[in-house]
Design an enzyme around this catalytic site. Structure first.
Site, PDB file in Angstrom:
ATOM      1  N   SER A   1       5.605  -1.805   1.928  1.00 49.11           N
ATOM      2  CA  SER A   1       4.772  -2.813   2.609  1.00 49.11           C
ATOM      3  C   SER A   1       5.284  -3.012   4.016  1.00 49.11           C
ATOM      4  O   SER A   1       6.497  -3.094   4.242  1.00 49.11           O
ATOM      5  CB  SER A   1       4.823  -4.150   1.855  1.00 49.11           C
ATOM      6  OG  SER A   1       4.146  -5.146   2.602  1.00 49.11           O
TER       7      SER A   1
ATOM      8  N   PHE B   1      -2.740   1.097   4.917  1.00 52.17           N
ATOM      9  CA  PHE B   1      -3.614   0.427   5.861  1.00 52.17           C
ATOM     10  C   PHE B   1      -3.302   0.835   7.294  1.00 52.17           C
ATOM     11  O   PHE B   1      -4.207   1.093   8.092  1.00 52.17           O
ATOM     12  CB  PHE B   1      -3.396  -1.082   5.674  1.00 52.17           C
ATOM     13  CG  PHE B   1      -4.446  -1.935   6.294  1.00 52.17           C
ATOM     14  CD1 PHE B   1      -5.791  -1.701   6.051  1.00 52.17           C
ATOM     15  CD2 PHE B   1      -4.092  -2.996   7.113  1.00 52.17           C
ATOM     16  CE1 PHE B   1      -6.766  -2.498   6.611  1.00 52.17           C
ATOM     17  CE2 PHE B   1      -5.054  -3.809   7.675  1.00 52.17           C
ATOM     18  CZ  PHE B   1      -6.393  -3.556   7.419  1.00 52.17           C
TER      19      PHE B   1
ATOM     20  N   CYS C   1     -26.081 -10.956  -8.535  1.00 54.79           N
ATOM     21  CA  CYS C   1     -25.644 -11.252  -9.906  1.00 54.79           C
ATOM     22  C   CYS C   1     -26.800 -11.117 -10.888  1.00 54.79           C
ATOM     23  O   CYS C   1     -27.887 -11.672 -10.670  1.00 54.79           O
ATOM     24  CB  CYS C   1     -25.064 -12.655  -9.956  1.00 54.79           C
ATOM     25  SG  CYS C   1     -24.568 -13.164 -11.606  1.00 54.79           S
TER      26      CYS C   1
ATOM     27  N   HIS D   1      -3.973 -10.055  -3.867  1.00 58.95           N
ATOM     28  CA  HIS D   1      -5.194  -9.787  -3.091  1.00 58.95           C
ATOM     29  C   HIS D   1      -6.340  -9.312  -3.972  1.00 58.95           C
ATOM     30  O   HIS D   1      -7.269  -8.678  -3.483  1.00 58.95           O
ATOM     31  CB  HIS D   1      -4.890  -8.775  -1.978  1.00 58.95           C
ATOM     32  CG  HIS D   1      -3.898  -9.285  -0.978  1.00 58.95           C
ATOM     33  ND1 HIS D   1      -3.160  -8.471  -0.132  1.00 58.95           N
ATOM     34  CD2 HIS D   1      -3.504 -10.551  -0.684  1.00 58.95           C
ATOM     35  CE1 HIS D   1      -2.365  -9.224   0.622  1.00 58.95           C
ATOM     36  NE2 HIS D   1      -2.551 -10.477   0.306  1.00 58.95           N
TER      37      HIS D   1
ATOM     38  N   ASN E   1      11.113   1.001   2.223  1.00 58.77           N
ATOM     39  CA  ASN E   1       9.888   1.306   2.969  1.00 58.77           C
ATOM     40  C   ASN E   1      10.126   2.412   3.982  1.00 58.77           C
ATOM     41  O   ASN E   1      11.147   2.419   4.671  1.00 58.77           O
ATOM     42  CB  ASN E   1       9.411   0.059   3.727  1.00 58.77           C
ATOM     43  CG  ASN E   1       8.003   0.201   4.254  1.00 58.77           C
ATOM     44  OD1 ASN E   1       7.066   0.302   3.471  1.00 58.77           O
ATOM     45  ND2 ASN E   1       7.835   0.261   5.567  1.00 58.77           N
TER      46      ASN E   1
ATOM     47  N   ALA F   1       0.809  -1.221   0.000  1.00 59.50           N
ATOM     48  CA  ALA F   1       0.000   0.000   0.000  1.00 59.50           C
ATOM     49  C   ALA F   1       0.847   1.278   0.000  1.00 59.50           C
ATOM     50  O   ALA F   1       0.415   2.314  -0.511  1.00 59.50           O
ATOM     51  CB  ALA F   1      -0.932  -0.014   1.203  1.00 59.50           C
TER      52      ALA F   1
ATOM     53  N   GLN G   1       0.409  -6.579  -3.522  1.00 59.24           N
ATOM     54  CA  GLN G   1      -0.676  -6.799  -2.558  1.00 59.24           C
ATOM     55  C   GLN G   1      -1.764  -5.765  -2.796  1.00 59.24           C
ATOM     56  O   GLN G   1      -2.811  -5.808  -2.171  1.00 59.24           O
ATOM     57  CB  GLN G   1      -0.151  -6.639  -1.130  1.00 59.24           C
ATOM     58  CG  GLN G   1       0.990  -7.571  -0.791  1.00 59.24           C
ATOM     59  CD  GLN G   1       1.629  -7.191   0.529  1.00 59.24           C
ATOM     60  OE1 GLN G   1       1.130  -7.519   1.591  1.00 59.24           O
ATOM     61  NE2 GLN G   1       2.738  -6.481   0.472  1.00 59.24           N
TER      62      GLN G   1
HETATM   63  P1  NAD Z   1       0.558  -1.458   5.077  1.00 58.20           P
HETATM   64  O1  NAD Z   1      -0.365  -0.300   5.178  1.00 58.20           O
HETATM   65  O2  NAD Z   1       0.523  -2.497   6.118  1.00 58.20           O
HETATM   66  O3  NAD Z   1       2.052  -0.920   5.008  1.00 58.20           O
HETATM   67  C1  NAD Z   1       2.407   0.142   4.153  1.00 58.20           C
HETATM   68  C2  NAD Z   1       3.827   0.523   4.487  1.00 58.20           C
HETATM   69  O4  NAD Z   1       4.254   1.480   3.519  1.00 58.20           O
HETATM   70  C3  NAD Z   1       3.979   1.185   5.861  1.00 58.20           C
HETATM   71  O5  NAD Z   1       5.082   0.609   6.525  1.00 58.20           O
HETATM   72  C4  NAD Z   1       4.235   2.651   5.522  1.00 58.20           C
HETATM   73  O6  NAD Z   1       5.058   3.293   6.475  1.00 58.20           O
HETATM   74  C5  NAD Z   1       4.921   2.535   4.183  1.00 58.20           C
HETATM   75  N1  NAD Z   1       4.778   3.704   3.314  1.00 58.20           N
HETATM   76  C6  NAD Z   1       3.702   4.535   3.188  1.00 58.20           C
HETATM   77  N2  NAD Z   1       3.935   5.461   2.242  1.00 58.20           N
HETATM   78  C7  NAD Z   1       5.178   5.216   1.758  1.00 58.20           C
HETATM   79  C8  NAD Z   1       5.983   5.833   0.767  1.00 58.20           C
HETATM   80  N3  NAD Z   1       5.539   6.901   0.079  1.00 58.20           N
HETATM   81  N4  NAD Z   1       7.210   5.335   0.532  1.00 58.20           N
HETATM   82  C9  NAD Z   1       7.675   4.261   1.221  1.00 58.20           C
HETATM   83  N5  NAD Z   1       6.958   3.648   2.172  1.00 58.20           N
HETATM   84  C10 NAD Z   1       5.718   4.101   2.431  1.00 58.20           C
HETATM   85  O7  NAD Z   1       0.363  -2.081   3.623  1.00 58.20           O
HETATM   86  P2  NAD Z   1       0.568  -3.555   3.081  1.00 58.20           P
HETATM   87  O8  NAD Z   1       1.801  -4.158   3.661  1.00 58.20           O
HETATM   88  O9  NAD Z   1       0.418  -3.484   1.620  1.00 58.20           O
HETATM   89  O10 NAD Z   1      -0.669  -4.364   3.686  1.00 58.20           O
HETATM   90  C11 NAD Z   1      -1.973  -3.811   3.637  1.00 58.20           C
HETATM   91  C12 NAD Z   1      -3.050  -4.716   3.063  1.00 58.20           C
HETATM   92  O11 NAD Z   1      -4.209  -3.929   2.743  1.00 58.20           O
HETATM   93  C13 NAD Z   1      -2.620  -5.344   1.766  1.00 58.20           C
HETATM   94  O12 NAD Z   1      -2.978  -6.672   1.846  1.00 58.20           O
HETATM   95  C14 NAD Z   1      -3.411  -4.654   0.657  1.00 58.20           C
HETATM   96  O13 NAD Z   1      -4.098  -5.613  -0.127  1.00 58.20           O
HETATM   97  C15 NAD Z   1      -4.470  -3.834   1.355  1.00 58.20           C
HETATM   98  N6  NAD Z   1      -4.434  -2.393   0.941  1.00 58.20           N
HETATM   99  C16 NAD Z   1      -4.261  -2.054  -0.369  1.00 58.20           C
HETATM  100  C17 NAD Z   1      -4.193  -0.703  -0.741  1.00 58.20           C
HETATM  101  C18 NAD Z   1      -3.990  -0.361  -2.192  1.00 58.20           C
HETATM  102  O14 NAD Z   1      -4.361  -1.134  -3.073  1.00 58.20           O
HETATM  103  N7  NAD Z   1      -3.408   0.807  -2.502  1.00 58.20           N
HETATM  104  C19 NAD Z   1      -4.295   0.280   0.227  1.00 58.20           C
HETATM  105  C20 NAD Z   1      -4.473  -0.099   1.562  1.00 58.20           C
HETATM  106  C21 NAD Z   1      -4.530  -1.447   1.904  1.00 58.20           C
HETATM  107 ZN    ZN Z   2     -23.665 -15.238 -10.979  1.00 61.13          ZN
END
Ligand code: NAD
Ligand code: ZN
Length: 266
Positions: free
Chosen positions: A207, A47, A166, A133, A232, A36, A113
């Protein structure tokens, strides 16, 4: 890289990009795992960061979604509240840089993800991306698999105050994402395991590496001999497992990395 925190942001970005470029030049098979944090620069909240609208609109566990119409209506309400939060978002600097690295054959596979479709919107072709996901930009019938658009689902909710059903078979329609408690998509996991297992460099980007089995992929790669790096902002669950970590903004680093490597290719 501990020294990054003592530098100006511009110096930290450049240092991280140069160091990453050295690793990439040595690698034969370079795979990335995105989370994310990749999309926060586009205004899409992650998240776990403080103040995230995810906290007010927590994901509905799969078993609850299946259990009642009321839970499904609530799940859809939360999804649209989150979607409205970043309406019109477009790919950021990091997405564009990664798409360029893919098109130049430098990044072999993007395992993500994320459910926001931003890698595809930036131009990463379908055969180069693996969505662990699912994808939140459309919905599917849980019975017959038929695709439904979000506009259709929103109409059901907002006009008729009911969760969408559906059009073909009357089954339950759900956003095409993998919810907590829902089985992982088999084909995506198969492809991701293959890609990570045969990589000799894996970079986790934006992540927290707390969600499994996604977070097990860099460990699999590392155990098969790959170099495992983390880009990260802030700590992750696997900091102690990685060979090196860069605590810096992902977008500008990827952009600088793509420029360094493009100079090599041209
Ligand atoms: P997470 O929110 O757990 O972790 C995100 C990490 O990225 C954090 O450690 C944060 O400090 C870091 N971060 C934020 N902005 C940043 C940047 N500009 N540069 C570098 N690092 C940065 O996210 P995750 O590990 O992907 O897990 C969250 C779950 O929720 C996933 O399974 C995902 O499917 C879902 N999700 C998806 C989205 C999306 O599609 N954009 C958004 C939120 C959650
Ligand atoms: Zn159907």
């Amino acid at each position: 890289m501990d020294g990054l925190s003592k530098m100006t942001p511009a110096e930290a970005i450049e240092t991280a990009a140069q160091s990453l470029a050295l690793h990439v030049r040595r690698a034969k098979s370079f795979v990335v795992l995105t989370g994310a944090g990749m999309s926060t620069e586009c205004g899409i909240p992650d998240f776990r960061s403080p103040g995230s609208p995810w906290l007010a609109n927590p994901p509905m566990p799969y078993d609850r979604f299946l259990a009642s119409e009321e839970a499904r209506r609530e799940a859809w309400r939360r999804k649209f509240a989150l979607d409205d939060h970043h309406k019109g978002a477009v790919p950021g600097e990091g997405h564009r840089a990664l798409a360029r690295l893919v098109s130049e054959g430098i990044v072999e596979t993007v395992i993500t993800q994320n459910i926001d479709n931003m890698h595809q919107a930036a131009g990463v072709p379908a055969d180069k991306i693996i969505e662990l996901h699912g994808n939140g930009t459309y919905a599917c019938c849980l019975d017959c698999g038929r695709r439904h658009e979000l506009a259709f689902c929103r109409r059901a909710l907002e006009k008729d105050n009911r969760a969408p059903r559906c059009e073909a078979c009357g089954g339950i329609v759900k956003a095409a994402t993998i919810s907590f408690g829902q089985a992982m998509p088999q084909e995506a996991m198969r492809r991701a395991t293959l890609a990570a297992g045969s990589a000799d460099l894996i970079l986790a980007i934006g992540s927290s590496l707390l969600v499994f089995p996604a977070a097990s992929l860099p460990l699999l790669a590392r155990d098969n001999g790959a170099v495992f790096l983390i880009l990260n902002r802030g700590e992750t669950g696997l900091d102690d497992e990685a060979h090196e970590r860069f605590d810096v903004e992902a977008g500008p680093v990827l952009s600088s990395l793509a420029s360094h490597l493009a100079r090599r290719v041209n």
